[in-house]
Design a protein around this motif. Structure first.
Motif, PDB file in Angstrom:
ATOM      1  N   ALA A 454       0.854  -1.186   0.000  1.00 50.34           N
ATOM      2  CA  ALA A 454       0.000   0.000   0.000  1.00 50.34           C
ATOM      3  C   ALA A 454       0.890   1.237   0.000  1.00 50.34           C
ATOM      4  CB  ALA A 454      -0.894  -0.003   1.223  1.00 50.34           C
ATOM      5  N   LEU A 455       0.478   2.256  -0.759  1.00 49.12           N
ATOM      6  CA  LEU A 455       1.241   3.493  -0.839  1.00 49.12           C
ATOM      7  C   LEU A 455       0.435   4.608  -0.195  1.00 49.12           C
ATOM      8  CD1 LEU A 455       2.286   3.322  -4.602  1.00 49.12           C
ATOM      9  CD2 LEU A 455       3.599   2.522  -2.653  1.00 49.12           C
ATOM     10  N   ALA A 456       1.132   5.442   0.586  1.00 49.88           N
ATOM     11  CA  ALA A 456       0.415   6.543   1.222  1.00 49.88           C
ATOM     12  C   ALA A 456       1.350   7.731   1.344  1.00 49.88           C
ATOM     13  CB  ALA A 456      -0.075   6.118   2.600  1.00 49.88           C
ATOM     14  N   TYR A 488      -4.126   7.774   1.393  1.00 46.28           N
ATOM     15  CA  TYR A 488      -3.748   6.570   0.651  1.00 46.28           C
ATOM     16  C   TYR A 488      -3.749   6.853  -0.841  1.00 46.28           C
ATOM     17  CZ  TYR A 488      -3.484   3.576   4.652  1.00 46.28           C
ATOM     18  OH  TYR A 488      -3.070   3.006   5.818  1.00 46.28           O
ATOM     19  N   LEU A 489      -2.633   6.541  -1.462  1.00 46.56           N
ATOM     20  CA  LEU A 489      -2.537   6.722  -2.905  1.00 46.56           C
ATOM     21  C   LEU A 489      -3.102   5.503  -3.605  1.00 46.56           C
ATOM     22  CD1 LEU A 489       1.135   7.989  -2.951  1.00 46.56           C
ATOM     23  CD2 LEU A 489      -0.907   9.376  -3.098  1.00 46.56           C
ATOM     24  N   GLU A 529      -8.520   2.333 -11.638  1.00 42.32           N
ATOM     25  CA  GLU A 529      -8.987   3.321 -10.673  1.00 42.32           C
ATOM     26  C   GLU A 529      -9.837   2.663  -9.601  1.00 42.32           C
ATOM     27  OE1 GLU A 529     -10.314   7.000 -12.021  1.00 42.32           O
ATOM     28  OE2 GLU A 529      -8.577   7.281 -13.335  1.00 42.32           O
ATOM     29  N   MET A 530      -9.546   3.017  -8.374  1.00 40.57           N
ATOM     30  CA  MET A 530     -10.296   2.493  -7.239  1.00 40.57           C
ATOM     31  C   MET A 530     -10.423   3.625  -6.242  1.00 40.57           C
ATOM     32  SD  MET A 530      -8.922  -1.261  -6.214  1.00 40.57           S
ATOM     33  CE  MET A 530      -9.746  -1.632  -4.686  1.00 40.57           C
ATOM     34  N   ARG A 561      -6.453  -2.116  -1.202  1.00 43.95           N
ATOM     35  CA  ARG A 561      -7.289  -0.952  -0.966  1.00 43.95           C
ATOM     36  C   ARG A 561      -7.080   0.064  -2.085  1.00 43.95           C
ATOM     37  NH1 ARG A 561      -5.908   1.515   4.503  1.00 43.95           N
ATOM     38  NH2 ARG A 561      -7.448   3.029   3.830  1.00 43.95           N
ATOM     39  N   GLY A 562      -8.111   0.848  -2.300  1.00 44.28           N
ATOM     40  CA  GLY A 562      -8.006   1.880  -3.326  1.00 44.28           C
ATOM     41  C   GLY A 562      -7.318   3.103  -2.773  1.00 44.28           C
ATOM     42  N   GLY A 563      -7.357   4.175  -3.539  1.00 45.57           N
ATOM     43  CA  GLY A 563      -6.729   5.396  -3.084  1.00 45.57           C
ATOM     44  C   GLY A 563      -6.938   6.464  -4.119  1.00 45.57           C
ATOM     45  N   THR A 564      -6.336   7.597  -3.887  1.00 51.66           N
ATOM     46  CA  THR A 564      -6.524   8.701  -4.813  1.00 51.66           C
ATOM     47  C   THR A 564      -5.952   8.370  -6.180  1.00 51.66           C
ATOM     48  OG1 THR A 564      -4.543   9.598  -3.856  1.00 51.66           O
ATOM     49  CG2 THR A 564      -6.604  10.536  -3.109  1.00 51.66           C
ATOM     50  N   VAL A 565      -5.037   7.462  -6.243  1.00 47.95           N
ATOM     51  CA  VAL A 565      -4.497   7.048  -7.539  1.00 47.95           C
ATOM     52  C   VAL A 565      -5.207   5.776  -7.985  1.00 47.95           C
ATOM     53  CG1 VAL A 565      -2.443   6.320  -8.803  1.00 47.95           C
ATOM     54  CG2 VAL A 565      -2.270   8.118  -7.082  1.00 47.95           C
TER      55      VAL A 565
END
Lengths: 608, 456, 374
Positions: A454-456, A488-489, A529-530, A561-565
């Motif tokens: 996960a990227l944040a 979260y990205l 996209e999520m 998980r999704g994120g802004t990206v």
């Protein structure tokens, strides 16, 4: 300080006094959970003409108070505590990195053993390690003495020897420090604090060496009682104590500020480390955090509850940008740029950025170049981190005859990208990139995560505040960290191995909030996209020789998980390889940038 | 076996001859030739003949008339009469073998049993001209008239053994590869050597000893300095001493041979000097215990138990003491690094020590540690040699299998080419006879369609 | 918010300049308050403790460390010469004594019974602090240093290498746009501060070095020239300790860039005057820029009236763009829009509108401009 009952804390005020700005946040208990509600900012007021840090604190807190409609600062200019329904806060906490933070010199007997442990203790406490003196650092004694003399650290940490181990080597180190008579950074009105955390049998001899005066010797438990085990917390705690007693007390206004806080003031990076450790422990995950600044880059990691921090002193985006280019070499920087640039002009640009560090890139090309430099800075910093975050050296190995042909040395890195669950970014170039996609791409390219990660990013650099909060109220800290601190990205799914170009790399199938399936070819990147609150289960079937966490060719199933990206599927393989040839490299990189829509179609140029 | 029996019989004949008069009753061999054996240093002559008509099989139970052949040699006198072969053939007496040749008095230079038609004389001198003669022998004291070689022979030394040309080619290849790698390394090229954990761990082991305030113990094996393993051990000692000098750790070297002690002292002193720490060198720490294997072992064990070194190195030749030493040091909690080329002791070291250098690794240590381009280049070159050898082995196995299981002519020829030409002494060109043999064999199989099953 | 604080480099005809002269460790200050000093005067001096050289006598004598003290021929505090005996073993019945000679000269500082190590400290190293700038001593801190004040013309450079020096100003270029090449440097520039125009080449700097010039100042320098001069690629702008024998200062930046005309004119106005320069640069929090200080004999009376507040962006002010695409260009502020503007790079930032002498106008982020202080 009074004992704090976490149950009673409903309003938390936290500040971080940075070298330029003081940032304040307000955390409130709303609808059964802690949320960060307001934030305020004001210039830091440590230096002349103000010379009182509390002015900046009060300014930033006043701003919050206005926004929240809550009186936080009383008529006496103090923060109101405890809280009532309409005013004040239950607890006020603060961190500080003003005035260059905490600067230390550490010493040990063997650079890779006790000296490394001492360095770990100092870095973990949030200090900048100016130099490491060791019996085997390759310098002659008089060079070492000269170096000690030149440095003006806030304090010195001396370790060395296991308990019952060498005495004379530790005393020798002390005999180098004592005649050098290092001067503390803030004037000569206090004695240089020395923390001794070495062989307990050498304590008396060490006291004798330093009893001449001019030193404030503090003795704590050995940080390496046996070579097989580290015991860093006594040394770390002592560093924090001295930081408050001596270093902070010297800085203008801090004595006042210390009286206000409900928990000890911590050095900013130490607090960041604490929050990452708390989150890793509470969620049972492995975390890497990075903070890239103008001059330095800090990397924090928690793997299997082992915490490590490194500071790459000369890898940064403004003051040190020229050094990044020199260390990484221009061709390595330019491989991330998908168009031709005049190298000579570029070198001059880099130097101009170095001497005028506050400028910002105006054109897309300049931004792309700066982000290329950032990739290399992060890559180098992470490399240094991996080299430092190792298992202990000097430890006996257990063998069987089966190990005959697979003997490995001690001191292997504990950083394992495959086991990494969460990668957190902060620092200007990452958190203020115009598009979040750029931040995500930078992280993936520089850290090369493997498997599902996960990227944040830290939205407003709230981690230091939460770090101190974690020491008094871990639950509140974790809740705010997850809900408000991190943006979260998305999640990246990266294949390890060397996939063949354009041949299938892995198949994926998503179910849950996002239903999609397909195949990723070698060398391909794909963005799905999520939404940030979306969750999906991904089933991945890798091709032969490709590993996504369960071993080469093994199927995996994980929640993402999704994120802004969104969800990023990466079939480029690890280690990431770019074509050598310039034109092919440009084409490949352009392809990747397009796939993730990293630099969206530009709007009308700003220039007239 | 058959030939050996024949030879014994022939010798028996030669011995019994001395007591009785010889009878000339057998038919002589014909077409005797003698020629210099090629590709030697001139000490061999090959004598060949056509079997005598009396050399034939006899029915079971009946005695053989002809039992073997005796070979006679004379140093040909120099002089006018010897130049012409024709003369030699016509008038035997003039060229050394008198017409009334006394079979009783003259010992043959060699003999072979019946059925054989050639003999290699290995006791000639290069440059001397010889005349050979062959006579058939039988029982009792039966001889044939001497059959003289048609030509004189002068064995000569050849500078090149053409038959071993392949050895030259392989040797030159490996040498060139080594030279190329040395040159490459000297020009700053990078030669990658696989990290050897045992050598990487030297700093760790010495560091541990320093931190714990304990000495480092180095055992250079129990053989003398003339053993290559001891020499390799001393090379590693130089590196250990260098690290010990840097870390200012105490290094103890008990030795089992006085010469090893002297060498070790020189090595360690040089290492300390090289690190600029001559004051830290103490010669008393490198001492001689005893030549006795177990006396030495007991002595070293005593040092281990009393001084509890934190790092122990075993580098050299070891026998039964290997496990005794390694287990003792393990019990005191030392990091142990062993290196030996003794196959029988390796398992013990691997099991008891933290790191073990195995055979080749041990010998590669000096190149690995010194990073000296010459040594690294030669290491790499030798690796290429090993690759060639291994490749030949694999190719040979495959070809041999194919040659046996199929009728593929190429495989059969390649197999004999590897065994006879590359590894043997047939030179560059395959032996025509053997090729013909293979061809013949294949032809036979082709004529029997169901025999070999390989003619699809 | 029509005003915004934007720092610029100071170039002024006159200011009262104070500089602190400080000893590295406590020592003696040689001047008194009110004294007039010249650049070369020594204002304070001290002696740094000498080099420390350890000798491990325990190993050399083959004795346990605690027995070393008994064998010492010299006591703590005794002076010792090179090759003088420092310790001797007792020997057997007074025979077979082993004597160790000192490899260093100095004073026996300590004899450690734990390590068997003797520390010999070399002769103290004298340190002198010079005035650097001619002027008046305005304050003295006992044992630490003093502060000197003078009326000066002052130029801040953007970047420099090399430390403090001084000399007379000499012009090598005729205009601020002229490149400084080796042929413009003559032998008689020895000990002088050479002023160039635009970019200076490495050949020019080397030439200046060889004629023995004190300093060389110009508008710009190429990155590769700097690398060639230093012998390494400068990674972090913290300089001042290079040992080049010459101080190099650039006033504008890297690349082909001309010195600001005003700076050039001002320096030309002081042609032949004694000046103090320091190339030391430290671009970190607490930034330090190289400086050119020209002490003035008389204070100019016609003070330029300050039309603008110091450090404030206002319409009509002259500024320099310090980042591409208009790097180095000088223009005038024509607009200060309050709303953040989306840049070509996609990020939002506060900007201003600038008009260049050519009549062209551009929108530039406020972070990318530098005021030219009047």
């Amino acid at each position: 300080m009074t004992q704090i009952d976490p149950e009673q804390i409903k309003v938390i005020l936290a500040t971080d006094c940075g070298s330029t700005t003081t940032k304040a946040i307000l955390i409130e208990y709303v609808d059964g959970e802690y949320r960060q509600t307001q934030r305020g900012e004001a210039p830091t007021t440590v230096e002349r003409p103000f010379a009182d840090v509390t002015m900046g604190v009060v300014n930033s807190v006043t701003e919050i108070g206005e926004l929240a409609g809550r009186r936080l600062v009383g008529d006496d200019g103090r923060i109101i505590s405890p809280a009532t329904d309409t005013e004040g806060c239950d607890i006020y906490i603060s961190t500080s990195s003003a005035g260059g933070g905490l600067q230390m010199m550490v010493a040990g007997v063997i650079a890779e053993m006790t000296a490394a442990s001492a360095k770990r203790a100092a870095l973990g406490a949030g200090s900048i390690v100016m130099d490491v003196i060791a019996a085997n650092d390759g310098r002659r004694p008089h060079d070492q003495i000269q170096r000690i003399r030149d440095l003006r650290p806030d304090m010195i940490l001396i370790s060395g020897g296991t308990d019952g181990g060498t005495t004379d080597k530790v005393v020798q180190i002390a005999e180098l420090v004592a005649p050098a008579k290092p001067q503390p950074r803030f004037g000569s009105d206090y004695e240089m604090p020395i923390i001794y955390a070495g062989n307990k049998e050498a304590r008396e001899a060490i006291s004798d060496v330093f009893d001449e005066g001019g030193f404030d010797l503090q003795i704590v438990d050995n940080l390496r009682p046996v070579l097989e085990r580290e015991n860093l917390s006594p040394a770390r705690d002592k560093i924090h104590d001295i930081f408050l007693e001596h270093v902070m007390a010297q800085a203008p206004g801090y004595d006042k500020l210390m009286g206000w806080t409900g928990a000890p003031i911590m050095p900013t990076p130490g607090a960041v480390g604490d929050i990452l450790q708390t989150v890793a422990r509470l969620q049972g995950i492995n975390v890497v955090g990075v903070d890239i600044g103008g001059a330095t880059t800090d990397v924090f990691s928690v793997f299997n509850e082992t915490f490590n921090r490194t500071v790459s002193a000369n890898l940064g985006m403004s003051y040190s940008i020229s050094n990044v280019c020199a260390e990484a070499t221009m061709p390595n920087v330019l491989r991330w740029v998908p168009f031709d640039m005049d190298e000579r002009e570029l070198r001059n640009h880099v130097k101009n950025k170095m001497i005028r560090p506050t400028t910002i890139p105006q054109t897309k090309e300049a931004l792309m170049f700066e982000q290329a430099v950032a990739r290399e800075a992060l890559r180098l910093a992470y490399k240094q981190h991996k080299e430092f975050a190792t298992t202990l050296k000097g430890v006996q190995q257990q063998r069987t005859v089966g190990d005959t042909f697979s003997q490995q040395t001690g001191g292997m890195t504990i950083v394992d990208n495959m086991k990494l669950d969460l990668l957190v970014a902060s620092g200007g170039v990452l958190s203020h990139a115009p598009r979040m996609h750029q931040t995500a791409m930078l992280l993936i390219d520089a850290f090369e995560p493997e498997g599902v990660t996960a990227l944040a990013k830290d939205s407003i650099f709230m981690m230091p505040h939460l770090g101190v909060l974690a020491s008094v109220h871990p639950k509140a800290a974790e809740q705010v960290f997850d809900r408000d601190c991190l943006v979260y990205l998305g999640t990246c799914v990266c294949a390890k191995g060397t996939p063949k170009p354009s041949k299938p790399c892995f198949k994926y199938q998503l179910s849950g909030d996002c239903n999609e399936s397909g195949e990723i070819a070698g060398g391909d990147l794909k963005l799905i996209e999520m939404a940030p609150d979306a969750r999906a289960t991904i089933v991945i079937t890798p091709a032969r020789g490709i590993d996504l966490g369960e071993g080469p060719g093994k199927k995996i199933e994980k929640e993402v998980r999704g994120g802004t990206v969104g969800l990023i599927l990466d079939g480029r393989g690890r280690p990431l390889a770019l074509p050598e040839e310039r034109a092919a490299c440009q084409k490949t990189v352009q392809g990747w940038l397009d796939a993730l829509d990293v630099y969206a179609e530009e709007k009308e140029p700003a220039a007239v | 076996m058959r030939y050996a029996v024949g030879l014994l019989l022939a010798l028996a004949v030669a011995w019994t001859n001395s007591s009785r008069a010889a009878t000339i009753s057998l038919a002589p061999p014909t077409d005797v030739t003698s020629e210099d054996v090629p590709n030697d240093i001139g000490t061999q002559v090959l004598v060949e003949w056509t079997a005598s008509v009396d050399d034939h099989d006899v029915p079971e139970g009946e005695p053989r008339a002809l039992l073997g052949y005796s070979i006679y040699r004379k140093v040909a006198q120099t002089g006018d009469g010897l130049e012409s072969i024709g003369e030699a053939a016509t008038n035997a007496s003039e060229i050394g073998f008198p017409a009334n040749f006394d079979f009783q008095d003259v010992e043959p230079i060699g003999s072979v049993s019946y059925g054989r038609t050639q003999f290699v004389d290995e006791n000639v001198e290069a440059g001397t001209t010889y005349q050979y003669a062959v006579a058939a022998t039988g029982l009792p004291d039966a001889f044939s008239p001497l059959a003289l070689a048609t030509e004189l022979v002068t064995p000569e030394m050849e500078y090149f053994n053409i038959g071993k040309l392949w050895f030259l080619i392989i040797m030159l290849t490996i040498s060139l590869v080594i030279i190329a790698f040395v040159w490459y390394a000297k020009r700053g090229g990078e030669i990658k050597v696989r990290p050897i954990a045992g050598l990487e761990a030297v700093t760790e082991a010495v560091g541990r000893a320093t931190e714990m305030g304990k000495p480092v113990l180095f055992v250079p094996g129990i053989l003398d300095i003339n053993d290559i393993q001891t020499v390799a051990g001393i090379t590693v000692l130089a590196n250990v001493a260098k690290t010990a000098a840097q870390y200012d750790a105490q290094l103890k070297v008990p030795t089992a041979r006085s010469l090893v002690m002297t060498t070790a002292r020189e090595t360690v002193e040089a290492a300390y000097l090289g690190e600029g720490r001559p004051d830290a060198y103490n010669e008393d720490n490198i001492y001689y215990l005893t030549d006795e294997q177990f006396g030495y072992t007991a002595g070293v064990q005593g040092v281990m138990v009393r001084e509890e070194p934190a790092a122990c190195f075993y580098m050299g030749a070891f026998y039964a003491e290997s496990l005794i030493l390694a287990e003792t040091a393990n019990s005191i909690g030392a990091i142990q690094i062993a290196g030996t080329a003794m196959p029988s002791q390796l398992p013990f070291f691997v099991a008891a020590c933290d790191y073990t250098l195995i055979g080749e690794e041990f010998f590669a240590a000096s190149a690995y540690l010194s990073h000296d381009p010459e040594q690294l280049g030669s290491l790499k070159g030798q690796d290429v040699g090993k690759i060639i050898a291994a490749a030949l082995l694999v190719v040979g196995c495959v070809l041999a299998t194919l040659a046996v299981t199929t009728n593929w002519r190429g495989a059969k020829i390649a197999q004999i080419y590897i065994s006879d030409n590359i590894l043997g002494d047939e030179g560059l060109v395959p032996n025509a006879d053997k090729v013909a043999e293979i061809d013949a064999e294949l032809e036979t199989q082709a004529q029997q369609p169901h025999g070999g099953g390989g003619d699809s | 918010m029509a005003k915004a604080y934007t720092p610029g480099l100071l170039v002024t005809q006159h200011k009262k300049h104070r500089c602190m002269r400080r000893l590295p460790i406590a020592g003696e200050v040689k001047v008194a308050k009110g004294d007039h000093v010249t650049a070369d005067d020594v204002v304070a001096e001290t002696a740094l403790p000498g080099d420390v050289n350890p000798i491990n006598l325990s190993n050399q004598l083959s004795l346990p460390p605690k027995d070393v003290i008994g064998c010492m021929l010299k006591k703590e505090g005794d002076p010792i010469a090179k090759d003088e005996p420092i310790a001797q073993t007792k020997g057997i019945f007074g025979m077979m004594k082993n004597t160790i000679k000192s490899r260093f000269e100095g004073t026996v500082e300590t004899v450690s019974p734990v390590t068997g190590q003797v520390i010999i400290r070399g002769a103290p190293l004298p340190v002198q602090v010079r005035a650097y700038m001619g002027g008046t001593v305005v304050s003295v801190r006992e044992h630490e240093g003093c502060e000197i004040e003078a009326d000066v013309a002052y130029v801040q450079g953007i970047f420099g290498v090399g430390g403090e020096t001084h000399g007379k100003i000499v012009l090598a270029c005729d205009s601020h746009e002229q490149e400084l090449t080796p042929d413009r440097i003559t032998e008689d520039m020895q000990g002088m501060v050479i002023i160039g125009g635009a970019r200076m080449t490495v050949a020019a700097i080397k030439r200046a070095q060889s004629v023995g010039a004190a300093a060389i100042i110009s508008g710009g320098i190429d990155d590769q020239d700097l690398k060639q001069l230093l012998g390494y690629d400068l990674g972090v702008a913290i300089t001042g300790r290079e040992n080049l024998g010459i101080t190099v200062i650039v006033t504008e930046g890297f690349g082909e860039i001309a010195m600001a005309e005003r700076t050039f004119k001002m320096l030309r106005g002081h042609d032949g005057h004694e000046t103090s320069v320091n190339g030391a640069t430290q671009i970190r929090a607490g930034v330090m820029r190289p400086e050119i200080i020209i002490p003035l004999a008389s204070v100019p009376t016609d003070q330029a009236d300050h039309r603008f507040e110091e450090g404030q962006l206002e319409i009509g002010r002259t500024l320099r763009v310090i980042r591409d695409p208009w790097f180095g260009m000088i223009g005038e502020v024509t607009g200060l829009p309050t709303e953040p503007h989306v840049l070509g790079s996609g990020s939002k930032a506060r900007v201003l509108e600038v008009k260049f002498p050519s009549g062209e106008t551009a929108i530039v982020p406020r972070a990318n401009v530098e005021l030219i202080e009047e």
